[in-house]
Design a protein around this motif. Structure first.
Motif, short mmCIF file in Angstrom:
data_model
loop_
_atom_site.label_atom_id
_atom_site.label_comp_id
_atom_site.label_asym_id
_atom_site.label_seq_id
_atom_site.Cartn_x
_atom_site.Cartn_y
_atom_site.Cartn_z
N ILE A 151 -11.42 8.30 -4.27
CA ILE A 151 -11.95 7.11 -3.60
C ILE A 151 -13.45 6.95 -3.76
O ILE A 151 -13.97 5.85 -3.61
CB ILE A 151 -11.54 7.04 -2.11
CG1 ILE A 151 -12.01 8.27 -1.35
CG2 ILE A 151 -10.05 6.87 -1.96
CD1 ILE A 151 -11.73 8.20 0.16
N CYS A 314 -11.31 6.18 9.64
CA CYS A 314 -11.70 6.71 8.32
C CYS A 314 -12.84 5.90 7.70
O CYS A 314 -12.79 4.67 7.67
CB CYS A 314 -10.49 6.71 7.40
SG CYS A 314 -10.88 7.21 5.71
N ILE A 315 -13.87 6.59 7.19
CA ILE A 315 -14.99 5.90 6.54
C ILE A 315 -14.95 6.11 5.03
O ILE A 315 -15.93 5.85 4.34
CB ILE A 315 -16.35 6.34 7.11
CG1 ILE A 315 -16.48 7.88 7.08
CG2 ILE A 315 -16.53 5.82 8.53
CD1 ILE A 315 -17.87 8.39 7.47
N ARG A 316 -13.82 6.61 4.51
CA ARG A 316 -13.62 6.72 3.05
C ARG A 316 -14.68 7.59 2.38
O ARG A 316 -15.22 7.22 1.34
CB ARG A 316 -13.66 5.33 2.40
CG ARG A 316 -12.72 4.30 2.99
CD ARG A 316 -11.27 4.57 2.65
NE ARG A 316 -10.42 3.48 3.10
CZ ARG A 316 -9.76 3.46 4.26
NH1 ARG A 316 -9.85 4.46 5.10
NH2 ARG A 316 -8.99 2.43 4.58
N CYS A 317 -14.98 8.73 3.01
CA CYS A 317 -16.01 9.58 2.42
C CYS A 317 -15.44 10.46 1.32
O CYS A 317 -16.16 10.93 0.45
CB CYS A 317 -16.64 10.46 3.50
SG CYS A 317 -15.52 11.74 4.10
N GLY A 318 -14.15 10.72 1.37
CA GLY A 318 -13.52 11.53 0.33
C GLY A 318 -13.54 13.03 0.58
O GLY A 318 -13.00 13.80 -0.22
N ALA A 319 -14.13 13.46 1.69
CA ALA A 319 -14.22 14.91 1.94
C ALA A 319 -12.84 15.56 2.02
O ALA A 319 -12.63 16.67 1.55
CB ALA A 319 -15.00 15.18 3.23
N CYS A 320 -11.88 14.85 2.61
CA CYS A 320 -10.55 15.46 2.76
C CYS A 320 -9.89 15.63 1.39
O CYS A 320 -9.12 16.58 1.19
CB CYS A 320 -9.68 14.64 3.71
SG CYS A 320 -9.42 12.92 3.25
N MET A 343 -6.01 11.68 3.33
CA MET A 343 -6.11 10.37 3.99
C MET A 343 -5.07 9.40 3.42
O MET A 343 -4.52 8.57 4.14
CB MET A 343 -7.53 9.79 3.92
CG MET A 343 -8.14 9.58 2.55
SD MET A 343 -7.64 8.09 1.68
CE MET A 343 -8.33 6.84 2.74
N CYS A 374 -13.34 16.56 8.07
CA CYS A 374 -13.40 15.10 8.27
C CYS A 374 -14.54 14.74 9.23
O CYS A 374 -14.55 15.19 10.38
CB CYS A 374 -12.08 14.57 8.81
SG CYS A 374 -12.18 12.82 9.24
N PRO A 375 -15.50 13.92 8.78
CA PRO A 375 -16.64 13.60 9.65
C PRO A 375 -16.21 12.78 10.86
O PRO A 375 -16.90 12.78 11.87
CB PRO A 375 -17.56 12.77 8.74
CG PRO A 375 -16.67 12.22 7.69
CD PRO A 375 -15.60 13.25 7.47
N MET A 376 -15.07 12.10 10.77
CA MET A 376 -14.63 11.27 11.88
C MET A 376 -13.59 11.99 12.74
O MET A 376 -12.95 11.38 13.59
CB MET A 376 -14.05 9.94 11.35
CG MET A 376 -15.00 9.16 10.46
SD MET A 376 -16.62 8.85 11.22
CE MET A 376 -16.21 7.54 12.37
N ILE A 378 -10.59 13.13 12.23
CA ILE A 378 -9.25 12.53 12.20
C ILE A 378 -8.22 13.65 12.05
O ILE A 378 -8.33 14.46 11.13
CB ILE A 378 -9.14 11.53 11.02
CG1 ILE A 378 -10.15 10.40 11.22
CG2 ILE A 378 -7.72 10.97 10.93
CD1 ILE A 378 -10.25 9.43 10.07
N LEU A 380 -5.61 14.72 10.56
CA LEU A 380 -4.73 14.34 9.44
C LEU A 380 -3.42 15.13 9.43
O LEU A 380 -2.35 14.52 9.29
CB LEU A 380 -5.50 14.49 8.12
CG LEU A 380 -6.67 13.50 7.97
CD1 LEU A 380 -7.74 14.06 7.05
CD2 LEU A 380 -6.19 12.16 7.46
S1 SF4 Z 1 -12.51 13.08 5.41
FE1 SF4 Z 1 -11.92 11.73 7.12
S2 SF4 Z 1 -13.32 9.99 6.93
FE2 SF4 Z 1 -13.44 11.09 4.99
S3 SF4 Z 1 -11.93 10.05 3.67
FE3 SF4 Z 1 -10.85 11.77 4.64
S4 SF4 Z 1 -9.95 10.89 6.49
FE4 SF4 Z 1 -11.47 9.46 5.78
#
Ligand code: SF4
Lengths: 474, 229
Positions: A151, A314-320, A343, A374-376, A378, A380
């Motif tokens: 992403i 989710c802010i679409r950071c891609g960390a997950c 995600m 996950c910075p938010m 979430i 998962l």
């Molecule tokens: S780490 Fe969290 S915020 Fe970032 S893309 Fe995955 S679910 Fe979204």
């Protein structure tokens, strides 16, 4: 874009055998994963910021209708327009209409996952308008006519040789024997080609990382500067954003920015973070004459308040993705649609339906790393488990697994029988495996033993050993 | 598309199991928007004086921005001329029509040729001011407007920013507070720039100058003298 999620298992098997892909994905560990850790170590408040970021988004989701109305009012005050779209179809129609009204022949685009979700490029092309992706990774995969595999790093699955091949094929204006061995040469060539495209474009389409209700601003984050050129040079700017992107104030946006780049690439801050508010003002020397925001729902409002509510933070950071052992092994294409990794395993069934995406919530080791980074914040893994429950209820789980689970439930609910049965199995396996100490093949477990041996049990169950130990016997 | 608007808002409310917000709830949200409150601000950002300047310069340099410090506006042309010479860059400047930049005695360095205007393809070097510099991450805050065409931040190969030391703030929140004090609302664009343009899209190797400037150079005015504070 064509959905290949239903054939996830085949996709994954193919990906595992692709050595180029494995090499490309290995770059992620030193890149994203290592850099994130360094950035987090430099910021003692990181976890406190994550709490704040989660609370901000939670507050927004609880009041989403009011914040969207407020955002809309501010955009209109500044001379912009807001278009509400229930689904992909409506969004495509609205965007095509704006492009047609502008007499557009080409549009430049900065990377937008929602653009992928509604397949806007295909729609514009089918109607005679040429979309040009400007994010370098996205441009490369557009040339190769393939979907993004990550992403935030859409071309992460490719080697520089594959990029060079694509450039040689599609950039006929340059001598065929030019050197393209180094990333530098590739970046410079793309820069030169795309520079002209920015000026030629009649419409610029960008995504949005956030929408600010306080000011009616759209926040767009890039490292390359491509979104800024896309929104500045053409006479029309269209922002494509999903409804959950809104935040209350500039302060709230600042908090989320502090966790976004650090989680994504390990940068303290991305290079360009632009708060864009309405069209060109009087006296401005540049900027678009028209400013449109397309607000897309596409199934999100139905996820609110339910089991999958949290994924809307989710802010679409891609960390997950970067930290996922499954994603790291198979890459993004195997997931078969726009959103890969953890995600995606949660969001995709919610957007395209569980029947099509039934494999994704099972593509996990439940190691919990995604939730940890996950910075938010979430949860998962918990939500993947919810999807599995639903699969079971909807009888989407394969028959063999259902039977196995039923048999296990039967035994687990009858402790005495369970002890007898496991004692028997362990005893037999222990006797059979005494010589070699391991099994290379087992009936019904061929998938498991294909890649590893099963150590032979010692002949007694844990329960039996435990009981013996308590009685003081070895 | 009022049909779609109503459907979406209705669907949100249905999922949240409530109707539109009550007048009292709406007033509470409005209050939250009207009196923006800061969330956690990193301790790193809460510095002032010389430590703030040092932090800004350190953080900027970490992201490949270069910084030169001069005592006053009179030092700017010399600093820019030597930067350009050092990097073998043409001495043709596209300068923002910014009143603050007009006070710079460009003519004292005749080697510099100075043209005012917006950014254009082929421009080698642009010079602009900046609304603020945020020490927290070495970030510049640039506002668009007649005195600062945003193309100057994007199209030239080299972007030079003339920044006064008293425009340095600690955190992003400090910059928002300044913006609100100005009382002119949100400019069309507020761009936070942290280093020159870059990409790592090819095998995760970092390359500067993807689409925007390859070099970002800051001339910081007032840095040299009042270090004593
Ligand atoms: S780490 Fe969290 S915020 Fe970032 S893309 Fe995955 S679910 Fe979204």
């Amino acid at each position: 874009m064509q959905i290949t999620t239903p054939s996830f298992k085949d996709n994954a098997r193919r990906a595992l055998g692709d050595s180029d892909l494995r090499r490309a994905l290995d770059n992620m560990k030193t890149g994203f994963v290592g850099k994130r850790l360094l950035a987090v170590e430099r910021l003692p408040e990181f976890d406190a910021l994550r709490d704040d970021a989660r609370d901000i988004k939670e507050h927004v989701l609880e009041n989403l209708d009011a914040y969207l109305e407020r955002f809309e009012a501010r955009v209109k005050e500044q001379g912009g327009q807001v278009h509400w779209c229930r689904d992909a179809d409506e969004a495509r129609r609205v965007m095509l209409e704006i492009c047609r009204d502008a007499g557009a022949r080409t549009v430049t685009k900065s990377k937008s996952m929602i653009g992928e979700e509604i397949a806007i490029n295909e729609h514009l092309e089918a109607n005679g308008i040429e979309p040009v992706e400007t994010d370098l990774g996205e441009y490369i995969i557009q040339l190769r006519r393939e979907p993004p595999s990550h992403i935030i790093a859409p071309a992460i699955h490719l080697s520089k040789e594959q990029v060079a091949d694509a450039f040689r094929q599609k950039h006929g204006q340059f001598p065929g024997d030019r050197p393209l061995d180094e990333p530098r040469a590739l970046v410079d060539e793309a820069r030169a080609v795309l520079r002209q495209r920015y000026f030629d474009a009649d419409v610029g389409i960008t995504g949005a990382n956030m929408l600010v209700a306080e000011t009616g601003s759209v926040v767009i984050v890039t490292n390359e500067g491509n979104a800024d050129l896309t929104m500045t040079l053409p006479p029309v700017h269209i922002v494509l954003a999903s409804i959950e992107k809104v935040v209350p104030t500039l302060e709230d946006a600042a908090t989320i920015l502090r966790v976004l780049a650090r989680s994504a690439t390990g940068q303290e801050m991305s290079v360009y973070t632009t708060f864009c508010t309405g069209p060109r003002r009087s006296g401005d020397a540049d900027g678009p004459e028209a400013f449109h925001v397309v607000l897309l729902d596409n199934g999100r409002s139905a996820l609110l308040g339910g089991e999958f509510h949290d994924i809307l933070r989710c802010i679409r950071c891609g960390a997950c993705l970067n930290h996922c052992p499954v994603y790291s092994a198979i890459g993004g294409h195997a997931y078969g649609w726009v959103y890969p990794g953890p995600m995606g395993a949660v969001l995709t069934p919610g957007l395209i339906g569980l029947e099509q995406a039934a494999d994704l919530p099972n593509a996990t080791t439940f190691c919990g790393k995604c939730e940890e980074v996950c910075p938010m914040r979430i949860p998962l893994p918990k939500m993947m488990r919810y999807w599995r429950d639903r699969e079971f209820e909807a009888r989407l789980t394969p028959t063999l697994s259902r039977l196995g689970l039923a048999a296990w439930t039967f035994l687990a609910l009858r402790p005495a029988l369970y002890r007898v049965a496991t004692g028997l199995v362990i005893g037999i396996l222990g006797a059979l495996g005494r010589n070699r100490g391991r099994f290379r093949r087992l009936p019904l477990a061929g998938g498991w033993t294909a890649a590893r041996d099963l150590p032979a049990p010692q002949g007694r169950t844990f329960m039996r050993l435990w009981a013996q130990r308590r009685r003081g016997r070895p | 598309m009022s049909g779609a608007r109503d459907t979406i808002l209705g669907s949100i409310r249905k999922s949240l199991k409530r109707g539109p917000l009550s007048a009292e709830q709406a007033a509470r949200l409005e209050h939250r928007l009207k009196t923006p409150r800061a969330n956690v601000i990193p301790a790193r950002a809460r510095v002032s004086g010389r430590r703030r300047t040092d932090l800004f310069v350190d953080e900027a340099e970490r992201v490949s921005t270069t910084v030169a410090r001069v005592a006053d506006a009179a030092g700017v042309p010399g600093a820019i001329a030597s930067y350009l010479a050092e990097h073998n860059l043409p001495a043709t400047l596209k300068v923002a029509p910014d009143p603050a930049l007009k006070t710079i005695p460009w003519s004292e360095k005749p080697v510099l040729s100075v043209v005012e205007g917006r950014g254009e393809d082929g421009d080698a070097v642009s010079v602009t001011g900046a609304f603020a510099g945020v020490a927290e991450t070495g970030t510049l805050v640039l506002l668009s407007g007649p005195e600062h065409p945003s193309t100057l931040n994007l199209l030239p190969e080299t972007h030079i920013v003339v920044l006064r030391r008293d425009h340095l703030v600690g955190s992003y929140e400090d910059a928002w507070a300044l913006l609100r004090v100005m009382g002119r609302g949100m400019p069309r664009t507020v761009t936070m720039v942290t280093g020159p343009s870059r990409t790592a899209d090819i095998e995760q190797t970092l390359q500067l100058g993807a689409h925007g400037p390859r070099r970002l150079h800051i001339v910081l005015i007032g840095g040299a003298e009042d270090d004593a504070e």
